[in-house]
Design an enzyme around this catalytic site. Structure first.
Site, short mmCIF file in Angstrom:
data_model
loop_
_atom_site.label_atom_id
_atom_site.label_comp_id
_atom_site.label_asym_id
_atom_site.label_seq_id
_atom_site.Cartn_x
_atom_site.Cartn_y
_atom_site.Cartn_z
N GLU A 158 0.82 -1.23 0.00
CA GLU A 158 0.00 0.00 0.00
C GLU A 158 0.84 1.27 0.00
OE1 GLU A 158 -2.60 -0.52 3.40
OE2 GLU A 158 -3.65 -2.20 2.47
N ASN A 199 2.35 -4.88 -3.31
CA ASN A 199 0.96 -5.30 -3.06
C ASN A 199 0.10 -4.07 -2.76
OD1 ASN A 199 -0.84 -7.61 -2.53
ND2 ASN A 199 -0.83 -6.96 -0.39
N HIS A 235 -10.08 -6.61 -2.28
CA HIS A 235 -11.15 -6.49 -1.28
C HIS A 235 -12.36 -5.86 -1.98
CE1 HIS A 235 -8.65 -7.81 1.99
NE2 HIS A 235 -7.72 -6.93 1.67
N GLU A 264 -5.59 -11.07 -1.55
CA GLU A 264 -6.46 -10.91 -0.36
C GLU A 264 -7.93 -10.87 -0.74
OE1 GLU A 264 -5.18 -7.64 2.16
OE2 GLU A 264 -3.07 -8.00 1.73
N ASP A 266 -11.70 -10.93 -0.97
CA ASP A 266 -12.96 -11.21 -0.27
C ASP A 266 -14.05 -10.31 -0.87
OD1 ASP A 266 -12.17 -8.83 0.99
OD2 ASP A 266 -12.00 -9.71 2.99
C1 XIL Z 1 -6.09 -6.89 8.31
C2 XIL Z 1 -6.38 -8.11 9.17
O1 XIL Z 1 -7.25 -8.96 8.47
C3 XIL Z 1 -6.99 -7.71 10.48
O2 XIL Z 1 -7.12 -8.82 11.34
C4 XIL Z 1 -6.14 -6.64 11.16
O3 XIL Z 1 -6.77 -6.19 12.34
C5 XIL Z 1 -5.90 -5.48 10.22
O4 XIL Z 1 -5.32 -5.94 9.01
N1 XIL Z 1 -4.83 -5.05 3.70
C6 XIL Z 1 -3.79 -5.83 4.16
C7 XIL Z 1 -4.00 -6.75 5.29
O5 XIL Z 1 -2.72 -5.83 3.54
O6 XIL Z 1 -2.84 -6.92 6.06
C8 XIL Z 1 -5.13 -6.29 6.19
O7 XIL Z 1 -5.37 -7.29 7.17
C9 XIL Z 1 -6.36 -6.02 5.36
C10 XIL Z 1 -6.11 -4.94 4.34
#
Ligand code: XIL
Length: 346
Positions: A158, A199, A235, A264, A266
Site C-alpha cells: 500500500e 501489493n 477487497h 487478499e 474477499d
Molecule cells: C487486516 C487483518 O485482516 C486484520 O485482522 C487486522 O486487524 C488489520 O489488518 N490489507 C492488508 C491486510 O494488507 O494486512 C489487512 O489485514 C487487510 C487490508
C-alpha cells in the site's frame, strides 16, 4: 459396411474435446492442480491452533497460505529487540506439513507497526539514519529466518495513495523515495529465491493508482531492482460494480514481466445476508478466478480468510460481513461452488 467401420475408427481415434477435464474439480486443491493457479487463504493463527474443524478445512482445501497478522512488524517485534516468532513459525510449520506454499506478509507497511517504532520516530528519538538501519535489520532478520520457506514476499504494501501520489508514510517522510528500492534489495539479499512483490488495494480499478504503480515498477526495473510480482488485494463488495477491467490491468503488469497474484480476495455485502446477495457474491468470486485464468502470469488466488467465522470484514466495515467462501459453520456458500465450476481456458 466398410465406410461405417472407417467412420467409427475416425471417431475413436479423434482426440478428446477441448474440455480435457471432464469432471469439475472436487475441491479447491484440485482446482489449483487443474488450473495451475495456487489457491490460498489468509490464516488466523489462534483459530489454527484452537479449532480442529478450521484446521481440517484449511489443510484440505488450500495449497497456499498467508499469515493474516502473524508476520506483521507489531506481531514479530512488539518491543524493540524482543522477537516473537511463535505464531509465524506455527504457520510455516503447518504449511510444510500440509504441502502448502507460503506468502510472507508484509515487510514494509504504514500500519500495524510496533508502538516503540512509531513513538520513537514521532518524538525524534529515532532519527533518519537509525530508522533506515532499523528497517534494514527488520527485513534482513525476518526474510533470513524463513529463507527457503516463503515462496513470495509482499515486500512493500500500500505505498501508493488513491490519487496516485506516493503515500506519506514514515518511510517516505524520513527515508525518501529510495526506501522502496532498498527494501527489495535487502529482501533479495536475504533470500535470493523468494519472489518479491509489491501489493496494494483498489489497484483492480483505480486509474491514478494503477498508472503510478506501473511507473514505479518500470522505474525500479530500470534501476535493476529485484521486483518479481504484483499483488492485487481484491477487497471487493457487491454494493460496488465488479471491477470489469481487472484482467486488462493484470495484463499491463504481466507485460512488464511480473508475476500476478490476487492476494487478499474477499467479497463483502451489507447485512443481512439474502440468497440474492449470495448469488451476486458468487459471480464476483468466479469472475475474479476467470480474470486470473485469462492472464498467463496470474499464478495465485488467495482469499482473505475462508470462513465468515474469522473474517476482518465485520470489524472494519460497519454493517457489512459474510465476505468469505464458507459460512460460520464452515458450510460452503454459493461462491465456493461457483469457483469449482469456472471454465478453465488453460
Ligand atoms: C487486516 C487483518 O485482516 C486484520 O485482522 C487486522 O486487524 C488489520 O489488518 N490489507 C492488508 C491486510 O494488507 O494486512 C489487512 O489485514 C487487510 C487490508
Amino acid at each position: 459396411m466398410k465406410p461405417l467401420i472407417i467412420a467409427l475408427a475416425l471417431v475413436l481415434a479423434a482426440p478428446l474435446p477441448a474440455s480435457a477435464h471432464p469432471r469439475p474439480p472436487r475441491d479447491l486443491r484440485q482446482l489449483a492442480e487443474q488450473t495451475g493457479v495456487k489457491i490460498g487463504s489468509a490464516v488466523d493463527i489462534a483459530a489454527l491452533r484452537a479449532e480442529s474443524d478450521y484446521r481440517r478445512v484449511l489443510n484440505r482445501q488450500f495449497n497456499h497460505v498467508t499469515a493474516e497478522n502473524a508476520m506483521k512488524w507489531e506481531s514479530v517485534e512488539p518491543q524493540r529487540g524482543v522477537f516473537t516468532w511463535d505464531d509465524a513459525d506455527t504457520l510455516v510449520e503447518n504449511a510444510r506439513r500440509n504441502r502448502q506454499q507460503v506468502r510472507g506478509h508484509t515487510l514494509v507497511w504504514h500500519n500495524q507497526l510496533p508502538a516503540w517504532l512509531t513513538a520513537g520516530v514521532e518524538d525524534g528519538s529515532i532519527g533518519a539514519t537509525e530508522l533506515r538501519q532499523i528497517l534494514r535489520d527488520h527485513i534482513t532478520t525476518q526474510v533470513r529466518r524463513y529463507k527457503g520457506k516463503i515462496r513470495a514476499w509482499d515486500v512493500v504494501n500500500e505505498v501508493v495513495e488513491e490519487d496516485g501520489t506516493m503515500r506519506q508514510s514514515i518511510w517516505l517522510k524520513h527515508l525518501g523515495p529510495g526506501y522502496i528500492a532498498d527494501a527489495f534489495r535487502w529482501a533479495h539479499r536475504a533470500d535470493p529465491r523468494a519472489k518479491l512483490f509489491i501489493n496494494d488495494y483498489n489497484l483492480e480499478w483505480n486509474a491514478p493508482k494503477i498508472e503510478t504503480t506501473l511507473s514505479l515498477v518500470k522505474e525500479l526495473q530500470a534501476q535493476g531492482v529485484p521486483i518479481h510480482g504484483i499483488g492485487f488485494q481484491g477487497h471487493l463488495g457487491i454494493q460496488y460494480d465488479y471491477p470489469g477491467d481487472w484482467a486488462n490491468v493484470m495484463r499491463r503488469f504481466a507485460d512488464l514481466g511480473l508475476e500476478v497474484a490476487i492476494t487478499e480476495l474477499d467479497v463483502r455485502m451489507e447485512l443481512p445476508v439474502t440468497p440474492e446477495k449470495l448469488a451476486t457474491q458468487a459471480t464476483y468470486y468466479s469472475r475474479a478466478m476467470t480474470d486470473c485464468l485469462s492472464v498467463r502470469a496470474c499464478r495465485e488466488l488467495t482469499v482473505w480468510g475462508f470462513t465468515d467465522r474469522h473474517s476482518w470484514v465485520p470489524g472494519w466495515f460497519d454493517g457489512e460481513g459474510a465476505a468469505c467462501l464458507l459460512d460460520e459453520n464452515l458450510a460452503p456458500k454459493p461462491a465456493y461452488q461457483a469457483l469449482l465450476t469456472v471454465k478453465n481456458p488453460r
